[in-house]
Enzyme design. Sequence first.
Site, mmCIF file in Angstrom:
data_model
loop_
_atom_site.group_PDB
_atom_site.id
_atom_site.type_symbol
_atom_site.label_atom_id
_atom_site.label_comp_id
_atom_site.label_asym_id
_atom_site.label_seq_id
_atom_site.Cartn_x
_atom_site.Cartn_y
_atom_site.Cartn_z
ATOM 1 N N GLY A 46 0.829 -1.214 0.000
ATOM 2 C CA GLY A 46 0.000 0.000 0.000
ATOM 3 C C GLY A 46 0.855 1.252 0.000
ATOM 4 O O GLY A 46 2.068 1.215 0.212
ATOM 5 N N GLY A 105 2.610 3.806 1.430
ATOM 6 C CA GLY A 105 3.126 4.095 2.763
ATOM 7 C C GLY A 105 3.717 5.489 2.874
ATOM 8 O O GLY A 105 3.855 6.047 3.953
ATOM 9 N N LYS A 136 4.129 12.455 -2.969
ATOM 10 C CA LYS A 136 5.011 11.387 -2.500
ATOM 11 C C LYS A 136 5.929 11.970 -1.434
ATOM 12 O O LYS A 136 6.720 12.868 -1.723
ATOM 13 C CB LYS A 136 5.828 10.888 -3.701
ATOM 14 N N ARG A 177 3.450 13.702 -8.122
ATOM 15 C CA ARG A 177 3.539 12.823 -9.283
ATOM 16 C C ARG A 177 2.187 12.754 -9.975
ATOM 17 O O ARG A 177 1.150 12.731 -9.326
ATOM 18 C CB ARG A 177 3.962 11.447 -8.777
ATOM 19 N N ASP A 227 4.636 -4.447 -7.515
ATOM 20 C CA ASP A 227 3.978 -3.229 -7.035
ATOM 21 C C ASP A 227 4.532 -1.994 -7.729
ATOM 22 O O ASP A 227 4.013 -0.891 -7.553
ATOM 23 C CB ASP A 227 4.140 -3.087 -5.509
ATOM 24 N N ASN A 228 5.584 -2.170 -8.513
ATOM 25 C CA ASN A 228 6.144 -1.049 -9.254
ATOM 26 C C ASN A 228 5.875 -1.178 -10.749
ATOM 27 O O ASN A 228 6.572 -0.573 -11.557
ATOM 28 C CB ASN A 228 7.654 -0.941 -8.997
ATOM 29 N N ASP A 278 7.576 4.603 -10.414
ATOM 30 C CA ASP A 278 8.426 4.331 -9.262
ATOM 31 C C ASP A 278 9.912 4.352 -9.620
ATOM 32 O O ASP A 278 10.572 3.321 -9.730
ATOM 33 C CB ASP A 278 8.036 3.008 -8.580
#
Length: 491
Positions: A95, A97, A118, A182, A258-259, A268
């Site tokens: 998630g 973070g 971010k 972003r 996740d990226n 990312d």
Amino acid sequence: MADYASSERLAPNIGSFANSYARLPAQFYASAVPTPAPEPRLIKFNHALARELGLTPPADDLAAIFAGNLVPAGAEPLAMAYAGHQFGGFVPQLGDGRAILLGEVIDTQGQRRDIQLKGAGRTPFSRRGDGCAALGPVLREYLISEAMHALGIPTTRALAAVTTGQQILREEGLVPGAVLTRVAASHVRVGTFQYFAARGDEASLRLLADYVINRCYPQAKAAERPYLALLQLVAASQAKLIAQWLLVGFIHGVMNTDNMAISGQTIDFGPCAFMDEYDPATVYSAIDYYGRYAYANQPRLANWNLARFAEAILPLLDDDQDTAIALGSEVIEGFQAQFADFWLEGARAKLGLFTAEDSDAALMNDLLDTMHKNQADFTLTFRHLNGDARSQFIDPTAFDAWAQSWQVRLSRETQSPAERAAKMQAVNPAFIPRNHRVEQALQAAIQHADYSLFEELLMVLAKPYRDQPESARYATPPELGERVLHTFCGT
Ligand code: AMP
Ligand code: MG
């Protein structure tokens, strides 16, 4: 410090938000309010991108808004839930973070875009992390994502960078904290699907797939099997993206699931870097001990990630599991060929070829082999293929031998040298974000709050295909003493 006194200042109107992720059920995200920064200071604002997004933030409030101190009217800040395979190991809950999705806007082209902060503080997904971002990685992402965009490669964008006025603790000690804003076509990742798959939550999986189809791949709706079409479209966009990476020498560095964005944008930017001299085994990331994400492994790893995506959406592909597996496998098994097609098409353009012959892949691979053996700079070799590329080679006659077969191949085409040169200049950049230049710009900013190198580099990289003689120093590879061989996530 921002003035919190009036409610007007608490919610400046910077444009119209059109949040759709916040309309999804509760299990998709957690509400998350940005933590105000003690002393926000604007480093950079991307005015052209803001115009494209229809955003008109008041100049006086830029630092406060993009530090998260002033939440714009209409924003519904949230942290997205996702899981992911990190270096091959599955983590069922990651998630956002240290990222907070402010919301979405519809840009001037009618496209829905996510606006995300971010580094604006902890969220319910922060685990042991501080939710902060260090200045170095923020500037690195700003530079490299904007460079990718200028190179014509799908990518998230950078809208703003601010420092928070807070020092944060990282491996190297206390460093300045910063926030990057972003912009993404969508932040849904392979890991977002894995999050629901891991929980056996088929209803959410279906909702997520429908969401992504509506938002990124509406053409899938007309297909007989829309979810299979989604898998095919995601595979195609990844095949193309990875080919584009390889053709400019880009190494992402952390291709965890996740990226990997479902939209097909590069996302990312951690320890990513562009290679100087060509070596397929190049790794920059200091944490990639085994070279899992080395330059030449990227197509295979994208394929692996896609297999995880296919697994996650398996229940949507067909009610019968065997049928679902057969349908999914076909797409996964077709990926390498699809990638190879995109790569070859791009390789032909780099070599200035207008036609296609079977031997073209071998011609390109021969050149790459010769470059590898002779430590030739990837970017300069292609940029100067018509000129003094041979000087890039330890043994220039090795290049001459290859160039002879290239000339024979070119002689079978009818285009003029000028046409060919124009085609080649448009795909072989003169400027890439060379790692040592990026590091120099970052260090000047971190150590002396001097952003002049950052600004200069950003400007040069905005026109990578144009010769900029006054900036020639940014085109050349590092001297031996300038080489930067390791990059860090900075998390
Ligand atoms: P990344 O390496 O940026 O892809 O991050 C992997 C995971 O770690 C994601 O869930 C991030 O949100 C989380 N993460 C990374 N850095 C931090 C941090 N400083 N604070 C909280 N979470 C973090
Ligand atoms: Mg990540």
